[in-house]
Motif scaffolding. Sequence first.
Motif: not given
Length: 197
Positions: A92-102
Amino acid sequence: MTLGACSALPDKPLRAVQYDFGPGTTTALATASLPPLALADVEAPGLSDGGTAVVYRLGYADAQQLRPYTQARWSVPPAQLVGQRLRDVLGQRRAVLGAGDSAALARTSGPAPRLVRLELQEFTQVFQSPTASTGLVRLRATLLENTPLGDSLLAQRSFSVQRPAPSADAPGGVRALAAATDALAQELDAWLETAGR
């Protein structure tokens, strides 16, 4: 005579009721205002081998024994349910990526987002008496930063949240566990905003 014979047939076996946390937030999400995070899949090494049974403990009789409800199941293993709810709240307040995406993002646009590893340690309905229970969720969060030498520990914290069950049965336990997970997600979100500074 035919109708009498039909009534002697055994009833179809009852199917277990499947539960999840409900639809979650249905409002539009705000613009991301905090740096992105990478969220690893939630691990749950001690929780019934990834099963989907809704489980409870009799805290007043034998608190060490996990007991499954015979006709209540989660739609997916609890670690997945908790991970999805945490993603929803943190997102809701930040982009949340998967571990592999980062890792892929770091190769193309600079430093990788901080990584959050989560271990779900408890996810049960705990009865304090035959008529009173709470949903208990315990989770350990580890915040890591990706460096050229590997992951570096920034902070770690354990969370433990309980919420009262509205009834002393599986539906009450499910509601209590959903409420406890939502409260834990808010605590985690607040901690991540200040951790590792």
